[in-house]
Design an enzyme around this catalytic site. Structure first.
Site, PDB file in Angstrom:
ATOM      1  N   GLY A 156       2.803  19.248  29.462  1.00 26.87           N
ATOM      2  CA  GLY A 156       3.525  19.676  28.269  1.00 26.87           C
ATOM      3  C   GLY A 156       4.404  20.852  28.637  1.00 26.87           C
ATOM      4  O   GLY A 156       3.902  21.916  28.969  1.00 26.87           O
ATOM      5  N   HIS A 157       5.703  20.645  28.672  1.00 20.33           N
ATOM      6  CA  HIS A 157       6.619  21.728  29.042  1.00 20.33           C
ATOM      7  C   HIS A 157       7.396  22.168  27.815  1.00 20.33           C
ATOM      8  O   HIS A 157       8.035  21.360  27.158  1.00 20.33           O
ATOM      9  CB  HIS A 157       7.595  21.256  30.126  1.00 20.33           C
ATOM     10  CG  HIS A 157       6.909  20.963  31.428  1.00 20.33           C
ATOM     11  ND1 HIS A 157       7.504  20.350  32.485  1.00 20.33           N
ATOM     12  CD2 HIS A 157       5.645  21.230  31.824  1.00 20.33           C
ATOM     13  CE1 HIS A 157       6.646  20.251  33.480  1.00 20.33           C
ATOM     14  NE2 HIS A 157       5.513  20.775  33.097  1.00 20.33           N
ATOM     15  N   ASP A 188       0.098  25.120  32.680  1.00 20.76           N
ATOM     16  CA  ASP A 188       0.550  25.889  31.515  1.00 20.76           C
ATOM     17  C   ASP A 188       1.083  27.268  31.878  1.00 20.76           C
ATOM     18  O   ASP A 188       0.934  28.222  31.113  1.00 20.76           O
ATOM     19  CB  ASP A 188      -0.596  26.042  30.482  1.00 20.76           C
ATOM     20  CG  ASP A 188      -1.221  24.712  30.148  1.00 20.76           C
ATOM     21  OD1 ASP A 188      -0.460  23.770  29.908  1.00 20.76           O
ATOM     22  OD2 ASP A 188      -2.464  24.611  30.149  1.00 20.76           O
ATOM     23  N   LYS A 225       6.244  26.830  33.268  1.00 24.08           N
ATOM     24  CA  LYS A 225       7.199  26.339  34.272  1.00 24.08           C
ATOM     25  C   LYS A 225       8.472  25.828  33.623  1.00 24.08           C
ATOM     26  O   LYS A 225       9.553  25.929  34.183  1.00 24.08           O
ATOM     27  CB  LYS A 225       6.570  25.196  35.099  1.00 24.08           C
ATOM     28  CG  LYS A 225       5.377  25.616  35.909  1.00 24.08           C
ATOM     29  CD  LYS A 225       4.766  24.442  36.642  1.00 24.08           C
ATOM     30  CE  LYS A 225       4.024  23.461  35.763  1.00 24.08           C
ATOM     31  NZ  LYS A 225       2.820  23.972  35.119  1.00 24.08           N
ATOM     32  N   GLN A 276       1.508  20.396  35.782  1.00 22.80           N
ATOM     33  CA  GLN A 276       0.163  20.969  35.996  1.00 22.80           C
ATOM     34  C   GLN A 276       0.262  22.150  36.975  1.00 22.80           C
ATOM     35  O   GLN A 276       1.346  22.650  37.208  1.00 22.80           O
ATOM     36  CB  GLN A 276      -0.839  19.913  36.505  1.00 22.80           C
ATOM     37  CG  GLN A 276      -1.218  18.866  35.462  1.00 22.80           C
ATOM     38  CD  GLN A 276      -0.257  17.711  35.401  1.00 22.80           C
ATOM     39  OE1 GLN A 276       0.149  17.190  36.419  1.00 22.80           O
ATOM     40  NE2 GLN A 276       0.094  17.296  34.201  1.00 22.80           N
TER      41      GLN A 276
HETATM   42  P1  IMP Z   1      -5.912  14.654  33.297  1.00 21.94           P
HETATM   43  O1  IMP Z   1      -4.719  15.087  34.067  1.00 21.94           O
HETATM   44  O2  IMP Z   1      -5.593  14.224  31.899  1.00 21.94           O
HETATM   45  O3  IMP Z   1      -6.728  13.643  34.039  1.00 21.94           O
HETATM   46  O4  IMP Z   1      -6.883  15.928  33.131  1.00 21.94           O
HETATM   47  C1  IMP Z   1      -7.571  16.502  34.234  1.00 21.94           C
HETATM   48  C2  IMP Z   1      -7.674  18.004  34.080  1.00 21.94           C
HETATM   49  O5  IMP Z   1      -6.392  18.579  34.219  1.00 21.94           O
HETATM   50  C3  IMP Z   1      -8.197  18.478  32.720  1.00 21.94           C
HETATM   51  O6  IMP Z   1      -8.940  19.666  32.902  1.00 21.94           O
HETATM   52  C4  IMP Z   1      -6.933  18.775  31.944  1.00 21.94           C
HETATM   53  O7  IMP Z   1      -7.153  19.727  30.920  1.00 21.94           O
HETATM   54  C5  IMP Z   1      -6.069  19.345  33.055  1.00 21.94           C
HETATM   55  N1  IMP Z   1      -4.634  19.169  32.807  1.00 21.94           N
HETATM   56  C6  IMP Z   1      -3.909  18.045  32.916  1.00 21.94           C
HETATM   57  N2  IMP Z   1      -2.622  18.261  32.626  1.00 21.94           N
HETATM   58  C7  IMP Z   1      -2.525  19.570  32.343  1.00 21.94           C
HETATM   59  C8  IMP Z   1      -1.425  20.419  32.005  1.00 21.94           C
HETATM   60  O8  IMP Z   1      -0.257  20.013  31.923  1.00 21.94           O
HETATM   61  N3  IMP Z   1      -1.751  21.717  31.779  1.00 21.94           N
HETATM   62  C9  IMP Z   1      -3.009  22.212  31.905  1.00 21.94           C
HETATM   63  N4  IMP Z   1      -4.043  21.469  32.238  1.00 21.94           N
HETATM   64  C10 IMP Z   1      -3.810  20.152  32.456  1.00 21.94           C
END
Ligand code: IMP
Length: 436
Positions: free
Chosen positions: A40-41, A13, A16, A235
């Site tokens: 989420g971009h 977040d 990017k 991420q």
């Molecule tokens: P997952 O990717 O859904 O398995 O989540 C694993 C961890 O990564 C969790 O703490 C999510 O909140 C975090 N996470 C996954 N995608 C994002 C992102 O795009 N932004 C921020 N945190 C993320």
């Protein structure tokens, strides 16, 4: 050129999407290479806000080729929901989108597994986005129960779905009720009904056909032809499966190390890695966060920065800028320059703090601890800086920033050890200060 990459240097977040959007002007190809619809971009231009999840940010320029490479995991429902909503707003999506036949597919069982297994993690839930990301990558690495995009076009597809749905159903029946109250065995049977899944995914396969190809080969040709390729990280580096705050991470290599494995383009073609950071820190989900401010300061950052998840709408945990963590992520990613985002959110704070080292059990760390338990015990040592009151959203030149804002930017650059090339002072493309 030809290769430029954008990676997040915190826990995701970092905004990017805006940096990718700006760099897309100088690119021929934009590639998503890891993650999935957990990302989420947000891209804002002309006063319009667009939220992207799986589709590369290059999609807004039809001359740019957008590529979803083999390292991505695809939930076809999310993909088509996103395509439909973009097309409804006038965005062109046809030959300008390519999807790798090597990318792995997310199925309904992955989302159920995500829900069941997240709460099984030791003392604290990982707090995943529940998009089935981890379980899909798990099957990819395990191989036997994985289905890739290219498999949808093979004659044994139906048989394979039947086999896997049955296997997953039997495995998960033993876990529901035990680890999770959300599903009953009968709900599981309905969700994992192979006939329904086959019919749904056969429709997806037909719709997807026009985009599917061997993107690795395409990208290797593109870099050989000296096309300008932009790699769009999802991420943040501290969520990297190998180098992040395990187990509170995502399931892909979300730091700079994942660019080559996810896209198939060798590292020697990646000429510049652009690291993106917020002017403070945020984290969604579980796991240690040494500079977290679970207090009025954190609340103020959350409100001013609108720190709520793009995908899950969860309130983000907020805290001070952590130079130890960012320095580590920048080195890991081979970062050359930094984009410092959301600096405008800090207007109005009396003081600002930057973490310069940690104390862990009496020992001082100025590098990022490899053990998550140590990070959990870390007490930050802060440098305190004076804040500024002026709104800065209309500032276009670095020289015109308030002196205390300039000093804050300068200290971040010094402590992280990288030059700052871009400062964002608002969501819109135009609200950007470029520093040469
Ligand atoms: P997952 O990717 O859904 O398995 O989540 C694993 C961890 O990564 C969790 O703490 C999510 O909140 C975090 N996470 C996954 N995608 C994002 C992102 O795009 N932004 C921020 N945190 C993320």
């Amino acid at each position: 050129m030809p290769g430029v990459a954008v990676v997040g240097l915190q826990w995701g977040d970092e905004a990017k999407g805006k940096v990718v959007d700006i760099l897309t002007d100088q690119s021929d190809v934009v590639v998503r290479y890891q993650g999935g619809a957990n990302a989420g971009h947000t891209v804002v231009f002309g006063g319009e806000k667009y939220k992207l999840s799986l589709i590369p940010s290059g999609i807004f320029r039809s001359r740019v080729q957008s590529v979803i490479a083999g390292g991505v995991v695809i939930d076809p429902k999310s993909l088509f929901d996103e395509i439909d909503s973009l097309v409804a707003r006038g965005v062109t999506i046809d030959k300008n989108l390519m999807i790798s036949d090597r990318a792995h597919l997310i199925f309904p069982w992955h989302k159920i597994e995500d829900a069941i297994l997240d709460s099984a993690n030791r003392h604290e839930a990982i707090g995943t986005t529940m998009r089935g990301i981890g379980p899909c990558y798990q099957d990819k690495v395990g191989r036997s129960l994985a289905i890739r995009v290219g498999d949808m076009y093979k004659s044994e597809f139906n048989q394979r779905v039947e086999f896997i749905a049955d296997m997953k159903s039997r495995r998960l029946s033993g876990l529901v009720g035990d680890l999770d109250e959300k599903y009953s065995v009968s709900e599981l049977k309905t969700e994992l009904d192979a006939r329904r899944i086959i019919s749904e995914y056969t429709n997806y396969a037909e719709r997807m056909r026009q985009y599917v190809c061997d993107t690795t080969n395409y990208l290797l040709d593109a870099v050989d032809a000296d096309k300008r390729v932009l790699f769009e990280g999802a991420q943040g580096s501290l969520l990297d499966i190998d180098h992040g705050t395990f187990p509170f991470v995502t399931s892909s290599n979300s730091s700079g190390v994942g660019i080559s494995s996810g896209s198939g383009v060798p590292p020697n073609f990646i000429n510049k890695v652009f690291g993106v950071v917020k002017a403070y820190s945020t984290r969604v989900g579980g796991g240690p966060f040494p500079t977290e401010q679970d207090n009025e300061t954190g609340e103020m950052l959350r409100n001013r920065g609108n720190e709520y998840g793009t995908v899950t709408k969860r309130p983000r945990r907020c805290g001070w800028f952590d130079a130890v963590a960012v320095r580590y992520a920048a080195r890991l990613g081979g970062v050359e320059a930094i984009g410092l985002m959301l600096l405008d959110v800090l207007s109005g704070f009396d003081i600002l703090k930057i973490c310069t080292s940690y104390n862990v059990n009496g020992r001082t760390y100025d590098s990022f601890p490899s053990q998550t338990e140590d990070l959990r015990l870390a007490v930050p040592n802060y440098e305190t800086l004076p804040g500024w009151d002026e709104a800065i959203s209309d500032v276009q030149r670095y020289e015109d920033l308030p002196p205390n804002a300039k000093y804050y930017v300068q200290r971040i650059s010094e402590l992280v050890g990288k030059k700052i090339e871009l400062i964002s002072v608002g969501a819109d493309r135009e609200k950007t200060i470029h520093i040469n």
